[in-house]
Design an enzyme around this catalytic site. Structure first.
Site, PDB file in Angstrom:
ATOM      1  CG  HIS A   1      -1.667  -1.283   1.395  1.00 41.12           C
ATOM      2  ND1 HIS A   1      -2.827  -1.605   0.733  1.00 41.12           N
ATOM      3  CD2 HIS A   1      -1.345  -2.367   2.148  1.00 41.12           C
ATOM      4  CE1 HIS A   1      -3.210  -2.834   1.079  1.00 41.12           C
ATOM      5  NE2 HIS A   1      -2.317  -3.324   1.938  1.00 41.12           N
TER       6      HIS A   1
ATOM      7  CB  SER B   1      11.736  21.660 -15.516  1.00 40.09           C
ATOM      8  OG  SER B   1      10.971  22.824 -15.717  1.00 40.09           O
TER       9      SER B   1
ATOM     10  CE  LYS C   1      10.362  19.177 -11.386  1.00 44.53           C
ATOM     11  NZ  LYS C   1       9.681  18.328 -10.397  1.00 44.53           N
TER      12      LYS C   1
ATOM     13  CD  GLU D   1       7.554  11.063 -15.053  1.00 43.27           C
ATOM     14  OE1 GLU D   1       7.483  11.869 -16.006  1.00 43.27           O
ATOM     15  OE2 GLU D   1       7.819  11.413 -13.885  1.00 43.27           O
TER      16      GLU D   1
END
Ligand code: ARG
Length: 501
Positions: A166, A285, A291, A298
């Protein structure tokens, strides 16, 4: 060789459309583009040339066409192959365009190439011929990825990390155990692809439109020349069957789903500072200079959506199709090709990311110690000392409720002792040594104690890693054998062609 006895007409039987199939009556109109698969068929151009060659060799061997015509056709096919897909004349598909080109080269007798077959068995054969290569590429990508996982695991059998359920810290494990879990999953993906291969690699050629042919064709021979392991025997099934696309794309979608979990974990672990992806597998970014984003992971995660959609598209196109051939089929196989390309590439990228990632050992160990992740181990210890597990669970749960998240060993022991007095009515040390409890609270000791088959104890993971190495060798050998069988068939076919041109 051009037009020796073929009459020399460029448009023999082709009407004004220049296509052997689309005669005058069907030559143009607004649906022309819509009907054509010629652009997408680039994928099966080489396959179609091979299928044409094997078919012509067989027709010659069976005296269905004479040696001279066979030689001329094979010669023309050589020219068409050299010119490439981009040079094909217009056509409804690659099969028609290649035949048109052959007729343009040698005249009417080029029209003998399509004796005793149909585009229906032809296209089914071409798809299988091409997809089997792609299936081996994908299977090999899974094997490479498994090898990377095993190699990195080898270096991290002692690197303790939190294991999650979880998405909450649950029990300490090791980086090696975690990585091996994905190796195991990917091994099943390899299996599924190799299993599908066995059913892809059957020849439908000679089934003709669906109803067989009166010519004395040798289906076994064309199958052999094309490296197929056998036939799709029933001629109606041969033309119709696309379940091999479903299972291959299903295997690919399952593989992508496996990878999406790995990718998601790496996104989360990057976020937690547990792992750092190499710069080559990250991006930044355009506005936020600080970043470093795990973009490749992804994209791997996203690929699973495409593969699932491809599988869905395939099933939806195939569902309820009547026997035998329907043109819907033209829109089916591109989904399989797209999915297998995308997922094979994603597999390589995921493997590269794992190979180059840096596991932050101190952060992982600190995290493994947090959130009372050794609670289960303490309950196991109490149960091993004779307490009913349910009572042990209750006792440790009571201690956990009262314990601060960052409790040190002494605080944890104190909380357990208090809970014991409450639950048992006896002091904890009357039941179990303090030293044993302290050991159970230590993530490293906790991991080492869980040495059941497939468990995270370093010694157990090392044993498993040697099985993994055996599995990798066996799967690589399977892929190599299949590739070699295909190469042998290619050589045989080349020899047969060379003898005739
Ligand atoms: N291009 C077609 C396909 O990909 C094969 C042609 C068969 N066409 C036909 N009308 N029977 O399925």
């Amino acid at each position: 060789m051009t037009d020796e006895d073929g009459g020399g007409r460029d448009d023999v039987g082709t009407g004004s459309s220049g296509d052997v199939v689309r005669r005058e009556r069907f030559s143009g109109g607004p649906a022309r583009e819509f009907l054509s698969s010629l652009a997408a068929d680039e994928r099966i151009f080489a396959a179609d040339i091979a299928v044409d060659r094997a078919h012509v060799v067989m027709l010659d061997e069976r005296d269905i066409i004479d040696r001279d015509d066979a030689g001329a056709i094979l010669d023309a096919l050589g020219e068409v192959e050299a010119a490439g897909h981009a040079d094909l004349p217009d056509g409804e598909d690659v099969h028609a365009a290649i035949e048109t080109a052959v007729i343009q080269h040698i005249g009417d007798r080029g029209g003998r190439m399509h004796t005793a077959r149909s585009r229906n068995d032809e296209v089914a054969t071409c798809i299988r011929y091409r997809l089997r290569e792609d299936a081996l590429v994908a299977a090999e990508a899974t094997i490479d990825a498994r090898e990377v996982l095993a190699d990195v695991a080898e270096d991290h059998t002692d690197t303790v990390m939190p294991g999650f359920t979880h998405l909450q810290p649950a029990q300490p494990t090791t980086v090696a155990h975690y990585l091996c879990s994905y190796e195991s999953a990917l091994a099943r993906d390899t299996d599924r692809l190799l299993d599908a291969y066995g059913r892809i690699n059957r020849s439908p050629l000679g089934g003709a439109a669906f109803a067989g042919t009166p010519f004395d064709v040798d289906r076994e021979r064309t199958a052999e020349l094309l490296g197929f392991d056998g036939l799709v025997r029933n001629s109606m099934d041969a033309a119709s069957a696309r379940d091999f696309l479903v299972e291959t794309t299903g295997a690919v979608a399952a593989l992508a789903t496996t990878l999406s979990g790995l990718a998601e974990d790496l996104v989360v672990f990057s976020n937690l500072g547990h792992v750092e992806l190499d710069d080559a597998y990250a991006s930044t970014s355009s506005i936020m200079p600080q970043k470093k984003n795990p973009d490749t992971m992804e994209l791997v995660r996203g690929t699973a959506g495409e593969a699932a959609a491809g599988l869905n598209a395939l099933l939806s196109i195939l569902k309820g199709l009547p026997r035998a051939y329907n043109r819907d089929l033209q829109r089916a196989h591109p989904h399989a090709f797209e999915a297998i390309d995308a997922v094979a590439e994603a597999t390589g990228v995921a493997a590269g990311a794992v190979a180059t990632a840096d596991w932050n050992e101190s952060a992982l160990e600190a995290a493994a110690d947090g959130g009372f992740s050794t609670a289960t181990g303490v309950a196991d210890l109490l149960a091993m000392e004779g307490m009913p597990f349910r009572t042990a669970h209750e006792l440790v749960a009571l201690a956990a409720e009262r314990m601060a998240d960052d409790a040190d060993v002494d605080a944890a022991y104190a909380a357990l002792a208090a809970a014991a007095t409450e639950v048992l009515g006896d002091p904890l040390d009357a039941f179990v040594d303090r030293g044993a409890v302290v050991a159970a609270l230590d993530p490293v000791e906790s991991v080492a104690s869980r040495d059941s088959v497939g468990g995270p104890a370093p010694a157990e993971v090392e044993r498993e890693l040697s099985r993994v190495a055996d599995g990798l060798d066996a799967d690589r050998a399977t892929v190599d054998e299949r590739r070699e069988a295909l190469e042998r068939a290619e050589t045989r076919l080349d020899e047969e062609v060379t003898r005739r041109v």
